[in-house]
Design a protein around this motif. Structure first.
Motif, PDB file in Angstrom:
ATOM      1  N   TRP A  42       0.559  -1.011   0.192  1.00 17.28           N
ATOM      2  CA  TRP A  42      -0.364   0.570   0.112  1.00 17.28           C
ATOM      3  C   TRP A  42       0.548   1.138  -0.379  1.00 17.28           C
ATOM      4  O   TRP A  42       0.108   1.894  -0.889  1.00 17.28           O
ATOM      5  N   ILE A  43       2.308   1.154   0.884  1.00 13.49           N
ATOM      6  CA  ILE A  43       2.705   2.246   0.973  1.00 13.49           C
ATOM      7  C   ILE A  43       3.515   2.818  -0.800  1.00 13.49           C
ATOM      8  O   ILE A  43       3.567   4.152  -0.807  1.00 13.49           O
ATOM      9  N   ASP A  44       3.880   1.670  -1.106  1.00 13.04           N
ATOM     10  CA  ASP A  44       4.894   1.455  -2.250  1.00 13.04           C
ATOM     11  C   ASP A  44       3.383   2.195  -3.755  1.00 13.04           C
ATOM     12  O   ASP A  44       3.715   3.096  -4.785  1.00 13.04           O
ATOM     13  N   ARG A  45       2.451   1.643  -3.395  1.00  7.85           N
ATOM     14  CA  ARG A  45       1.345   2.297  -4.359  1.00  7.85           C
ATOM     15  C   ARG A  45       0.984   3.712  -3.739  1.00  7.85           C
ATOM     16  O   ARG A  45       0.927   4.487  -4.938  1.00  7.85           O
ATOM     17  N   LEU A  46       1.146   4.829  -2.502  1.00  7.91           N
ATOM     18  CA  LEU A  46       0.492   5.837  -2.161  1.00  7.91           C
ATOM     19  C   LEU A  46       2.201   6.764  -2.759  1.00  7.91           C
ATOM     20  O   LEU A  46       1.512   7.667  -3.060  1.00  7.91           O
ATOM     21  N   LEU A  47       3.102   5.758  -2.567  1.00  2.42           N
ATOM     22  CA  LEU A  47       4.681   7.216  -3.362  1.00  2.42           C
ATOM     23  C   LEU A  47       4.093   7.177  -5.000  1.00  2.42           C
ATOM     24  O   LEU A  47       4.003   7.646  -5.487  1.00  2.42           O
ATOM     25  N   ASP A  48       3.728   5.821  -5.512  1.00  2.76           N
ATOM     26  CA  ASP A  48       3.232   5.363  -6.762  1.00  2.76           C
ATOM     27  C   ASP A  48       2.435   6.652  -6.881  1.00  2.76           C
ATOM     28  O   ASP A  48       2.665   7.704  -8.460  1.00  2.76           O
ATOM     29  N   ILE A  49       1.013   7.128  -6.549  1.00  2.00           N
ATOM     30  CA  ILE A  49       0.023   7.623  -7.035  1.00  2.00           C
ATOM     31  C   ILE A  49       1.011   9.043  -7.019  1.00  2.00           C
ATOM     32  O   ILE A  49       0.062   9.735  -7.735  1.00  2.00           O
ATOM     33  N   LEU A  50       1.601   9.605  -5.327  1.00  2.00           N
ATOM     34  CA  LEU A  50       1.429  10.957  -5.366  1.00  2.00           C
ATOM     35  C   LEU A  50       2.737  11.139  -5.578  1.00  2.00           C
ATOM     36  O   LEU A  50       3.750  12.246  -5.848  1.00  2.00           O
ATOM     37  N   GLU A  51       3.443  10.234  -6.579  1.00  2.00           N
ATOM     38  CA  GLU A  51       4.667  10.568  -7.433  1.00  2.00           C
ATOM     39  C   GLU A  51       4.875  10.864  -6.931  1.00  2.00           C
ATOM     40  O   GLU A  51       6.706  11.840  -7.025  1.00  2.00           O
ATOM     41  N   LEU A  52       6.323  10.043  -5.639  1.00  2.00           N
ATOM     42  CA  LEU A  52       7.045  10.296  -4.625  1.00  2.00           C
ATOM     43  C   LEU A  52       8.342   9.391  -5.017  1.00  2.00           C
ATOM     44  O   LEU A  52       8.932   9.157  -4.585  1.00  2.00           O
ATOM     45  N   THR A  53       8.185   8.510  -6.001  1.00  5.13           N
ATOM     46  CA  THR A  53       8.580   6.986  -5.470  1.00  5.13           C
ATOM     47  C   THR A  53      10.133   7.329  -6.423  1.00  5.13           C
ATOM     48  O   THR A  53      11.015   7.464  -5.523  1.00  5.13           O
ATOM     49  N   PRO A  54      10.846   8.783  -7.132  1.00  3.49           N
ATOM     50  CA  PRO A  54      11.987   8.974  -7.042  1.00  3.49           C
ATOM     51  C   PRO A  54      12.450   9.489  -5.814  1.00  3.49           C
ATOM     52  O   PRO A  54      13.999   9.980  -5.901  1.00  3.49           O
ATOM     53  N   ARG A  55      11.771  10.198  -5.325  1.00  2.00           N
ATOM     54  CA  ARG A  55      11.939  10.824  -4.204  1.00  2.00           C
ATOM     55  C   ARG A  55      12.436  10.399  -3.160  1.00  2.00           C
ATOM     56  O   ARG A  55      13.099  10.892  -1.771  1.00  2.00           O
ATOM     57  N   VAL A  56      12.221   9.114  -2.379  1.00  2.00           N
ATOM     58  CA  VAL A  56      12.354   8.302  -1.567  1.00  2.00           C
ATOM     59  C   VAL A  56      13.338   8.603  -0.987  1.00  2.00           C
ATOM     60  O   VAL A  56      13.260   8.424   0.242  1.00  2.00           O
ATOM     61  N   THR A  57      14.047   9.322  -1.482  1.00  2.00           N
ATOM     62  CA  THR A  57      16.151   8.962  -0.849  1.00  2.00           C
ATOM     63  C   THR A  57      16.548  11.079  -0.193  1.00  2.00           C
ATOM     64  O   THR A  57      17.508  10.826   0.562  1.00  2.00           O
TER      65      THR A  57
END
Ligand code: ADP
Ligand code: MG
Length: 249
Positions: A128-143
């Protein structure tokens, strides 16, 4: 009203700042309930008491008088540590000051509610957290750390953090305020899905009639009082009513 219907409710809630001649009455005798599983929008002019109401419901500020219940618990009677636990386990927040921890990266900020609770996300929660990161376009920003992000990105991290553990109750104060309209719609869709699919209860402050039109119910505050309550309404209808209230004031 039937108390068990409400996940959060106030009775005769008053909040004053300062004293005597200088007192500001932020809330005056507010009796209101937020129904379980419902998405409620809270509207009203600047200074009408919206943020104060959210802070007191969330146990982040104290009432001057009146009671505040979360479920069957009167939070005005809880000790600090009991209140902290209740907040941690049951409530998600998205407030105007995003309250991100500056020294933690995006992923660690989002995982903070789990860390504070001394547990790791389950496999289902991680997905679910991975999905949230994806929907909110944060995946490239996790670090990245908060200071490396724009205001809108920080806001999206705060939203992901509030939704990550699927708390039963979410308080959001202008959650779409810093977002462009497309991202804002994504966030509103996430919030309505949270209530529809997961039965989460949401109280969202907004001044935007389009945002409020995603809610099941709209409460309108003016001068520290609830002046109007609407069911699910179109943005046009909400705008019309807000305008008529402003004219009457
Ligand atoms: P809103 O969120 O609807 O704009 P607020 O809840 O922030 O309104 O504020 C309601 C009223 O209480 C305003 O008049 C505001 O100036 C006052 N107020 C809010 N917080 C404080 C504070 N910490 N000290 C003094 N006055 C405050
Ligand atoms: Mg406010």
């Amino acid at each position: 009203m039937n108390a068990s219907e409400f996940i959060a409710r106030t009775s005769g809630l008053t909040k004053s700042y300062g004293s005597d001649d200088n007192a500001v009455h932020a809330l005056s005798d507010v009796t209101v309930g937020f129904r379980t599983g419902e998405f409620t929008a809270v509207m009203g002019p600047s200074g009408s008491g919206k943020s104060t109401l959210m802070h007191i419901l969330a146990g982040l500020d104290s009432a001057t008088s009146g009671s505040v219940h979360l479920g069957s618990t009167d939070i005005t009677r809880l000790k600090d540590d009991e209140l902290t636990l209740l907040r941690r386990r049951r409530i998600g927040f998205v407030f105007q000051a995003f309250n991100l921890v500056p020294t933690l990266d995006v992923r660690s900020n989002i995982l903070l509610p789990f860390d504070l609770d001394g547990r790791k996300p389950t496999a289902d929660e991680s997905a679910w957290i991975d999905r949230l990161l994806d929907i909110l376009e944060l995946t490239p920003r996790v670090t990245h750390r908060p200071h490396e992000l724009s205001g809108g990105q920080q806001q999206r991290v705060a939203i992901a953090r509030a939704l990550a553990s699927r708390p039963e109750l979410i308080f959001a104060d202008e959650p779409t305020g810093n977002l462009d309209s497309r991202t804002g719609r994504e966030v509103l869709t996430l919030l309505s899905a949270a209530s529809r699919d997961f039965g989460q209860s949401i109280a969202m402050v907004t001044h935007d009639p389009v945002a409020a039109s995603y809610a099941d119910r709209v409460l309108i505050l003016a001068d520290g009082r609830i002046v109007r309550e609407l069911g699910h309404s179109s943005a046009e209808e909400i705008s019309r009513i807000m305008l008529s209230l402003e004219r009457a004031a």
